[in-house]
Design a protein around this motif. Structure first.
Motif, PDB file in Angstrom:
ATOM      1  N   ALA A   1      44.103  54.037  39.323  1.00 43.73           N
ATOM      2  CA  ALA A   1      45.162  55.026  39.153  1.00 43.73           C
ATOM      3  C   ALA A   1      45.472  55.132  37.665  1.00 43.73           C
ATOM      4  CB  ALA A   1      46.420  54.600  39.904  1.00 43.73           C
ATOM      5  N   THR A   2      45.841  56.311  37.237  1.00 38.93           N
ATOM      6  CA  THR A   2      46.261  56.491  35.848  1.00 38.93           C
ATOM      7  C   THR A   2      47.692  55.971  35.701  1.00 38.93           C
ATOM      8  OG1 THR A   2      47.176  58.687  36.237  1.00 38.93           O
ATOM      9  CG2 THR A   2      44.830  58.569  35.628  1.00 38.93           C
ATOM     10  N   THR A   3      48.125  55.828  34.462  1.00 40.39           N
ATOM     11  CA  THR A   3      49.498  55.394  34.217  1.00 40.39           C
ATOM     12  C   THR A   3      50.488  56.372  34.842  1.00 40.39           C
ATOM     13  OG1 THR A   3      48.853  54.323  32.171  1.00 40.39           O
ATOM     14  CG2 THR A   3      51.198  54.830  32.430  1.00 40.39           C
ATOM     15  N   GLU A   4      50.201  57.644  34.714  1.00 36.94           N
ATOM     16  CA  GLU A   4      51.105  58.651  35.296  1.00 36.94           C
ATOM     17  C   GLU A   4      51.174  58.504  36.813  1.00 36.94           C
ATOM     18  OE1 GLU A   4      51.635  63.464  35.666  1.00 36.94           O
ATOM     19  OE2 GLU A   4      50.503  62.677  33.972  1.00 36.94           O
TER      20      GLU A   4
ATOM     21  N   LEU B   1      53.085  47.826  32.145  1.00 37.59           N
ATOM     22  CA  LEU B   1      51.665  47.633  32.432  1.00 37.59           C
ATOM     23  C   LEU B   1      51.008  46.518  31.616  1.00 37.59           C
ATOM     24  CD1 LEU B   1      50.488  51.277  33.111  1.00 37.59           C
ATOM     25  CD2 LEU B   1      50.887  49.456  34.761  1.00 37.59           C
ATOM     26  N   PRO B   2      51.301  46.363  30.319  1.00 45.80           N
ATOM     27  CA  PRO B   2      50.681  45.249  29.587  1.00 45.80           C
ATOM     28  C   PRO B   2      51.033  43.878  30.170  1.00 45.80           C
ATOM     29  CG  PRO B   2      51.553  46.844  28.050  1.00 45.80           C
ATOM     30  CD  PRO B   2      52.030  47.244  29.421  1.00 45.80           C
ATOM     31  N   ARG B   3      52.261  43.718  30.627  1.00 47.35           N
ATOM     32  CA  ARG B   3      52.656  42.444  31.246  1.00 47.35           C
ATOM     33  C   ARG B   3      51.873  42.207  32.527  1.00 47.35           C
ATOM     34  NH1 ARG B   3      57.585  42.177  34.357  1.00 47.35           N
ATOM     35  NH2 ARG B   3      58.165  43.944  33.074  1.00 47.35           N
ATOM     36  N   LEU B   4      51.683  43.253  33.310  1.00 48.83           N
ATOM     37  CA  LEU B   4      50.905  43.119  34.546  1.00 48.83           C
ATOM     38  C   LEU B   4      49.442  42.816  34.254  1.00 48.83           C
ATOM     39  CD1 LEU B   4      52.466  45.990  36.671  1.00 48.83           C
ATOM     40  CD2 LEU B   4      52.819  43.531  36.930  1.00 48.83           C
ATOM     41  N   ARG B   5      48.919  43.329  33.147  1.00 45.88           N
ATOM     42  CA  ARG B   5      47.544  43.010  32.750  1.00 45.88           C
ATOM     43  C   ARG B   5      47.420  41.524  32.454  1.00 45.88           C
ATOM     44  NH1 ARG B   5      45.196  46.162  28.118  1.00 45.88           N
ATOM     45  NH2 ARG B   5      43.311  45.172  28.841  1.00 45.88           N
ATOM     46  N   VAL B   6      48.405  40.954  31.770  1.00 49.56           N
ATOM     47  CA  VAL B   6      48.385  39.524  31.440  1.00 49.56           C
ATOM     48  C   VAL B   6      48.482  38.687  32.713  1.00 49.56           C
ATOM     49  CG1 VAL B   6      49.682  37.671  30.306  1.00 49.56           C
ATOM     50  CG2 VAL B   6      49.311  39.834  29.126  1.00 49.56           C
ATOM     51  N   GLU B   7      49.319  39.109  33.649  1.00 50.84           N
ATOM     52  CA  GLU B   7      49.509  38.364  34.897  1.00 50.84           C
ATOM     53  C   GLU B   7      48.335  38.515  35.852  1.00 50.84           C
ATOM     54  OE1 GLU B   7      53.275  39.615  36.421  1.00 50.84           O
ATOM     55  OE2 GLU B   7      54.363  38.795  34.708  1.00 50.84           O
ATOM     56  N   GLY B   8      47.533  39.551  35.706  1.00 52.92           N
ATOM     57  CA  GLY B   8      46.317  39.652  36.498  1.00 52.92           C
ATOM     58  C   GLY B   8      46.155  40.775  37.498  1.00 52.92           C
TER      59      GLY B   8
ATOM     60  N   PRO C   1      34.306  57.316  30.699  1.00 52.64           N
ATOM     61  CA  PRO C   1      33.745  58.278  29.756  1.00 52.64           C
ATOM     62  C   PRO C   1      33.417  59.636  30.368  1.00 52.64           C
ATOM     63  CG  PRO C   1      32.162  56.550  30.222  1.00 52.64           C
ATOM     64  CD  PRO C   1      33.447  56.156  30.888  1.00 52.64           C
ATOM     65  N   ARG C   2      33.064  59.650  31.607  1.00 54.17           N
ATOM     66  CA  ARG C   2      32.704  60.937  32.245  1.00 54.17           C
ATOM     67  C   ARG C   2      33.917  61.715  32.707  1.00 54.17           C
ATOM     68  NH1 ARG C   2      27.341  59.184  35.581  1.00 54.17           N
ATOM     69  NH2 ARG C   2      26.090  58.788  33.740  1.00 54.17           N
ATOM     70  N   ALA C   3      35.090  61.137  32.585  1.00 47.85           N
ATOM     71  CA  ALA C   3      36.307  61.825  32.991  1.00 47.85           C
ATOM     72  C   ALA C   3      37.174  62.141  31.772  1.00 47.85           C
ATOM     73  CB  ALA C   3      37.079  60.949  33.983  1.00 47.85           C
ATOM     74  N   GLY C   4      36.521  62.508  30.684  1.00 44.52           N
ATOM     75  CA  GLY C   4      37.261  62.846  29.470  1.00 44.52           C
ATOM     76  C   GLY C   4      37.901  61.647  28.809  1.00 44.52           C
ATOM     77  N   TRP C   5      37.285  60.471  28.963  1.00 43.58           N
ATOM     78  CA  TRP C   5      37.778  59.213  28.389  1.00 43.58           C
ATOM     79  C   TRP C   5      39.139  58.826  28.944  1.00 43.58           C
ATOM     80  CZ3 TRP C   5      34.052  56.495  26.342  1.00 43.58           C
ATOM     81  CH2 TRP C   5      32.949  57.164  25.825  1.00 43.58           C
ATOM     82  N   THR C   6      39.406  59.190  30.183  1.00 42.99           N
ATOM     83  CA  THR C   6      40.655  58.837  30.843  1.00 42.99           C
ATOM     84  C   THR C   6      40.711  57.328  31.061  1.00 42.99           C
ATOM     85  OG1 THR C   6      40.736  60.951  31.979  1.00 42.99           O
ATOM     86  CG2 THR C   6      42.033  59.182  32.929  1.00 42.99           C
ATOM     87  N   ARG C   7      41.865  56.738  30.772  1.00 41.99           N
ATOM     88  CA  ARG C   7      42.057  55.321  31.045  1.00 41.99           C
ATOM     89  C   ARG C   7      42.707  55.185  32.414  1.00 41.99           C
ATOM     90  NH1 ARG C   7      44.565  53.239  25.363  1.00 41.99           N
ATOM     91  NH2 ARG C   7      42.610  53.243  24.197  1.00 41.99           N
ATOM     92  N   VAL C   8      42.153  54.313  33.196  1.00 42.71           N
ATOM     93  CA  VAL C   8      42.708  54.040  34.527  1.00 42.71           C
ATOM     94  C   VAL C   8      42.894  52.560  34.700  1.00 42.71           C
ATOM     95  CG1 VAL C   8      41.815  56.119  35.596  1.00 42.71           C
ATOM     96  CG2 VAL C   8      40.440  54.047  35.638  1.00 42.71           C
TER      97      VAL C   8
END
Length: 51
Positions: free
Chosen positions: A7-10, A29-36, A44-51
């Motif tokens: 899912a995207t951030t939005e 979100l950064p805290r959740l990344r650290v927690e796992g 790259p094929r989706a316009g460099w969208t981060r998910v």
């Protein structure tokens, strides 16, 4: 069997906290990344969208 959900951030914002500003979701979100439970990839094929 492993399943992955993306899912995207939005999209995460709409599901978890639609009544607050999206900036709060960005800050969480950064805290959740650290927690796992959350990670980030770039599609790259989706316009460099981060998910």
């Amino acid at each position: 069997m492993t399943q992955y959900r993306m899912a995207t951030t939005e999209q995460m914002h709409r599901v978890t906290a639609p009544c607050v500003r999206i900036g709060q979701t960005w800050r969480r979100l950064p805290r959740l990344r650290v927690e796992g439970p959350v990670d980030r990839i770039t599609l790259p094929r989706a316009g460099w969208t981060r998910v």
